[in-house]
Every structure is written in structure tokens, then in C-alpha cells.
Design an enzyme around this catalytic site. Sequence first.
Site, PDB file in Angstrom:
ATOM      1  N   LEU A 143     -36.943  46.329  -1.182  1.00 46.86           N
ATOM      2  CA  LEU A 143     -37.712  47.536  -1.468  1.00 46.86           C
ATOM      3  C   LEU A 143     -36.758  48.628  -1.946  1.00 46.86           C
ATOM      4  CD1 LEU A 143     -40.436  49.109  -1.293  1.00 46.86           C
ATOM      5  CD2 LEU A 143     -39.662  49.863   0.960  1.00 46.86           C
ATOM      6  N   ARG A 176     -43.841  55.776  -6.146  1.00 44.93           N
ATOM      7  CA  ARG A 176     -43.722  54.441  -5.541  1.00 44.93           C
ATOM      8  C   ARG A 176     -45.058  54.001  -4.949  1.00 44.93           C
ATOM      9  NH1 ARG A 176     -39.331  53.307  -0.891  1.00 44.93           N
ATOM     10  NH2 ARG A 176     -40.725  54.713   0.240  1.00 44.93           N
ATOM     11  N   LYS A 226     -44.518  48.125  -0.819  1.00 45.44           N
ATOM     12  CA  LYS A 226     -44.510  48.778   0.493  1.00 45.44           C
ATOM     13  C   LYS A 226     -45.855  48.503   1.163  1.00 45.44           C
ATOM     14  CE  LYS A 226     -42.644  52.991   2.595  1.00 45.44           C
ATOM     15  NZ  LYS A 226     -41.488  52.329   3.223  1.00 45.44           N
ATOM     16  N   GLU A 259     -31.712  43.912   2.968  1.00 47.70           N
ATOM     17  CA  GLU A 259     -31.951  45.236   3.543  1.00 47.70           C
ATOM     18  C   GLU A 259     -32.099  45.089   5.041  1.00 47.70           C
ATOM     19  OE1 GLU A 259     -35.525  46.655   1.678  1.00 47.70           O
ATOM     20  OE2 GLU A 259     -36.657  44.855   2.173  1.00 47.70           O
ATOM     21  N   TYR A 302     -48.594  51.534   2.077  1.00 49.99           N
ATOM     22  CA  TYR A 302     -48.358  52.803   2.771  1.00 49.99           C
ATOM     23  C   TYR A 302     -47.161  53.505   2.151  1.00 49.99           C
ATOM     24  CZ  TYR A 302     -44.300  50.970   5.343  1.00 49.99           C
ATOM     25  OH  TYR A 302     -43.074  50.450   5.680  1.00 49.99           O
TER      26      TYR A 302
END
Length: 293
Positions: free
Chosen positions: A211, A60, A155, A187, A41
Site C-alpha cells: 500500500l 487514494r 485500502k 510493509e 477506508y
Amino acid sequence: MHPLATALPESLCYLDGAFTPLGQAKVSVLDRGFIFGDGIYEVVPAYDGHLFCFDEHIARLGRSLAELQITNPHTAAQWRAIAQQLVDQAAAPSVAVYFQVTRGVAPRDHAMTQGITPTVFAMVNPLKPVPDAVRAKGVACVTAEDFRWQKAHIKSTSLLGAVLARQISVEAGATETIMFRDDALSEASSSNVWIVKGGRLAGPVPDQLVLKGIRYDLLQRLCREAGIPYELRRVTREEVFGADELMLSSASKEVLPVTTLDGLPIGTGRPGPIYDALYAAYQQAKRQNGVSS
């Protein structure tokens, strides 16, 4: 009828080549995105009808599809046309365009099914700005060990790890869960994390465990223009708690100051000057993209 069905917005969505009311969109229960989370996504913000950092987001998206060996079903221009049509019909002035691509529909089998058509879905959600009062005070976060998988750079729609991580902060009454792997900052559940020490902005190297948010390159450019030193390196837990400033970045949060972590103050316990400078520069970048003041 499920009660949620009557609460779905009347906005259009895009599904496999057609625009249709969101409440009427249907996907097969044998879609591999439903069965396996076998898809990716992307979320693109749009302000005042203008897509922001669109090329970077779509690049991306392409990288994530390549990692999953799913053929990109659209060109960048086609993705933009889909997004812009959804943005143009949206009722809210600021929205997030959500793209999802799964491997497609096939009998349930763990092996990657060949020769099937990817399922392509897109919709918009209102993009709610962080209130000024919250920005002025900063937000509270908590920490956790990063228990997610080893390919965080994709992702993926397989977001159970992120859901569990976010729930930790929900139950603590905090804004985000900041995670560490072997004492190194990775993260947050749905944000990248940055520290400031001695006027220098630092963040983790975006490798397979982190990411690379679109704001990585944007913040690098904003730092360069503002004369703020910027570096990517291993950041330790001790450095995070000892930072002068701590920040989150994401499409929805933009940049957001963290002023307490696990109940302890970060720096002065107030948003700092580097955050102030980067937030102002971020708003200027939006204005240059066509956003009204």
C-alpha cells in the site's frame, strides 16, 4: 445492552448523509461491508483543527473505490466538509478522521450487486502522539512472512490479514510486525517501512503488494528539502537487518525509529541522524499546515 455500547464516545459520526451520536449509529446486517468486508477506508490526521495531507488521502480513497468498482459518492469538497465538521466538534486537539465506504446493502451474494447505494460512514478518534521517551529510545519490532492477499494496494476493510500480522507483534511485546515476501521487504501490519544505509533513505516500490502510504510522497519531499537521497527499490531482508537505521511511517506514527528487530539491534541500537532530520522536518510540515508549536 452490550457493555461496549455504554462506553462509546458521545462524539458525532456521519452515516449516510446525517450526523448522529456514534452510539446511536446503525447499519444493516446485510451491508456488504459487514458480510464480505466489501468496502474501503481511509484515515486522515488532523492537528489543532487542521486536516493534514487531506487531498492526498482523498485521492487514494478514490483510487481504492475505483479498484472495487464502487462509485465515489462524494466530491473532494464534500468529503472535506464532512471531515471538517467532525474535527470541529471533536473534544481532542488531534484526531484521526476515519472514512469508510462499502458497496451497500443487498441480499448475500458474492457477485458485485449492481444499482445499490454505497454506505458512507465517518467518525473521529483521538490521535495519541508517540511519547517523547519512546521516540528517544526507538521501538522494537518483529518479522513475519507476508501472508496477506495479492492486492495490498487497495485500502480495503478486509483487514483480517493485517489483524493476524499485528497480533504477532502484540504477543511478542513489540510495536509492529515487519513483513517480507520472498525475502523482499513489503510493509508492516499498519505501517510502511524504510531503511537508511549510508545516509540514503530507501523503501519498497509501492505496487500491488504494498500500500502506498501518504507519507511516501511526503517523505520524498522532506528528503528533497533536507538533501537526503531517497529511492524506491527492492529491499532485501539482509539489507533490513544490516541497515544503519530502520523506520516506520503512518498517519498515527508519523515517522518512528525501530531500534531492535527480532531482538537484534539495528545500527547503533539508537535512533539515528536521518530519523532525527525527518522527524524535525515532519513537525515543520505540520506547523506550515497551521499546527501550533
